[in-house]
Design a protein around this motif. Structure first.
Motif, short mmCIF file in Angstrom:
data_model
loop_
_atom_site.label_atom_id
_atom_site.label_comp_id
_atom_site.label_asym_id
_atom_site.label_seq_id
_atom_site.Cartn_x
_atom_site.Cartn_y
_atom_site.Cartn_z
N PRO A 278 0.81 -1.22 0.00
CA PRO A 278 0.00 0.00 0.00
C PRO A 278 0.84 1.26 0.00
O PRO A 278 1.83 1.37 0.71
CB PRO A 278 -0.81 -0.11 1.30
N ARG B 56 1.31 5.08 1.06
CA ARG B 56 0.90 5.70 2.30
C ARG B 56 -0.36 6.53 2.06
O ARG B 56 -1.33 6.43 2.77
CB ARG B 56 2.02 6.56 2.88
N TRP B 57 -0.36 7.38 1.03
CA TRP B 57 -1.55 8.15 0.67
C TRP B 57 -1.28 8.91 -0.61
O TRP B 57 -0.14 9.26 -0.90
CB TRP B 57 -1.94 9.11 1.79
N VAL C 137 -4.53 6.32 -1.68
CA VAL C 137 -4.54 4.94 -2.15
C VAL C 137 -5.34 4.87 -3.45
O VAL C 137 -6.38 5.50 -3.59
CB VAL C 137 -5.18 4.01 -1.10
N TRP D 99 -5.40 -5.25 2.44
CA TRP D 99 -5.37 -5.58 3.87
C TRP D 99 -4.10 -6.36 4.21
O TRP D 99 -3.41 -6.05 5.19
CB TRP D 99 -6.61 -6.40 4.24
N LEU E 155 -1.20 -4.10 4.34
CA LEU E 155 -1.16 -3.30 5.56
C LEU E 155 -0.50 -4.07 6.70
O LEU E 155 0.26 -3.50 7.49
CB LEU E 155 -2.57 -2.89 5.97
N ARG F 247 3.17 -3.96 6.07
CA ARG F 247 3.80 -2.65 5.93
C ARG F 247 4.65 -2.34 7.15
O ARG F 247 4.25 -2.57 8.29
CB ARG F 247 2.72 -1.57 5.76
N LEU G 116 -6.65 9.95 3.29
CA LEU G 116 -6.71 8.58 3.80
C LEU G 116 -8.02 7.88 3.46
O LEU G 116 -8.25 6.75 3.90
CB LEU G 116 -6.50 8.59 5.32
N HIS H 130 -5.39 1.44 8.00
CA HIS H 130 -4.62 2.35 7.16
C HIS H 130 -4.51 3.73 7.80
O HIS H 130 -3.43 4.33 7.86
CB HIS H 130 -5.29 2.46 5.79
N GLN I 194 -2.22 3.54 10.89
CA GLN I 194 -0.82 3.38 10.51
C GLN I 194 -0.21 4.68 10.01
O GLN I 194 0.95 4.98 10.30
CB GLN I 194 -0.70 2.31 9.41
N CYS I 195 -0.99 5.47 9.27
CA CYS I 195 -0.45 6.70 8.70
C CYS I 195 -0.39 7.84 9.70
O CYS I 195 0.45 8.73 9.56
CB CYS I 195 -1.29 7.11 7.48
#
Length: 326
Positions: free
Chosen positions: A10, A12-13, A15, A28, A31, A34, A49, A235, A238-239
């Protein structure tokens, strides 16, 4: 039938649009693989996001942060959440009042008060959307909504801007939601120390994400939306606050076998079972499974047809529930 799903590394942004159940599951799995990085100098906006999902060319779903204007729709979905749980026990507890079920599931039975609680939670979420840890842990939660629109090719090109934000001139229907909070475990091993230092040493810092409620409206089940919304939660965490993404906890009613299967297919494992009682007294026990997901601990193949359920959860079942949501 089980099949292997290609893991998606993935970004980061933002997506890229996900186009099938297999891509959602691949995202998924990516993630869970990651690397959890410390926050850099740049952090994404909330809309960066958002997740966009098009299982068919004429179906578009967007998972984004709920706003105060979504309160009415979220309250309505909350009523479906309550009815669905009650239906699992219709034979034994069909006489139990709706208000009793609301209280048991941590929801305010007064729809006006519940609506106001959702408005306040969504407003706090928008105030600090760039760093959810500043509000999600402190005030009890964060809500993501899943919106749907049936589109043709022309509408699809106009329905989102370049950052995954939906065009508000087009009508979207809210068809699901997930509420979650960022939590900290209690350590009794000694005095508090720097979490950054503990992470560098490879020590556990005890932060985790707790999924409280997750609902997919009945007409939209069987389309991968349960997995999509869980992916949106992970997601986002995580970000924005990666230390809280190392572990995820939820509880699910034991009789909801379809949801249990979904969570197991996504890598969650049952770590406990407990019974609480509906209403006063101890004559109506209900059993819940406590499930846990550890970052990087995903080993199983994913079933492509994983999401035929309502996929609902509730907070860790205690006598007093901290999360109030729709």
């Amino acid at each position: 039938m089980k099949m292997k799903v290609a893991m998606v590394r993935p970004r980061r942004w933002p997506v890229d649009t996900l186009a099938s159940k297999q891509q959602v599951l691949g995202f998924w799995q990516g993630l869970l693989r990651r690397e959890l990085e410390e926050l850099g100098p740049e952090t994404p906006t909330s809309s960066d996001l958002n997740l966009v999902y098009m299982p068919r060319s004429d179906q578009q779903y967007v998972v984004s942060l709920a706003t105060p204007t979504d309160a009415e729709n979220l309250v309505g979905l909350g009523e479906e959440f309550v009815r669905t749980h009650a239906n699992y026990f219709q034979a034994e507890h069909g006489q139990v009042k709706h208000e009793t079920w609301c209280r048991y599931l941590g929801l305010n039975a007064d729809l006006g008060q519940r609506r106001q609680a959702v408005i306040e939670m969504a407003h706090r979420g928008l105030l600090r959307a760039g760093r959810i840890n500043l509000h999600a842990r402190a005030v009890g939660g964060c809500i993501l909504k899943c919106e749907y629109r049936k589109v043709d090719a022309t509408q699809c090109s106009r329905s989102l801007d370049g950052h995954g934000r939906r065009n508000r001139s087009l009508d979207f229907e809210t068809v699901g939601y997930v509420s979650f909070s960022l939590e900290e475990g209690n350590s009794h091993d000694g005095p508090r120390t720097s979490k950054r230092l503990k992470r560098k040493r490879g020590e556990i810092t005890l932060e985790y994400t707790k999924v409280s409620h997750l609902l997919v409206a009945e007409p939209h089940r069987d389309r991968g939306l349960g997995a999509l919304m869980l992916a949106a939660v992970l997601h986002r965490v995580q970000c924005l606050d990666p230390s809280y993404a190392r572990e995820v906890f939820l509880t699910v009613i034991e009789r909801n076998t379809a949801a249990v299967k979904l969570y197991e297919n996504l890598g969650f494992r049952v770590i406990g079972k407990n019974a609480t009682f509906l209403g006063k007294g101890k004559s109506r026990p209900i059993t819940w499974l406590q499930m846990h997901l550890l970052h990087g601990g995903y080993e199983n193949e994913i079933e492509a047809e994983e999401d035929n359920s309502l996929a609902d959860t509730m907070p860790t079942v205690t006598k007093k529930r901290a999360v109030v949501t729709a």
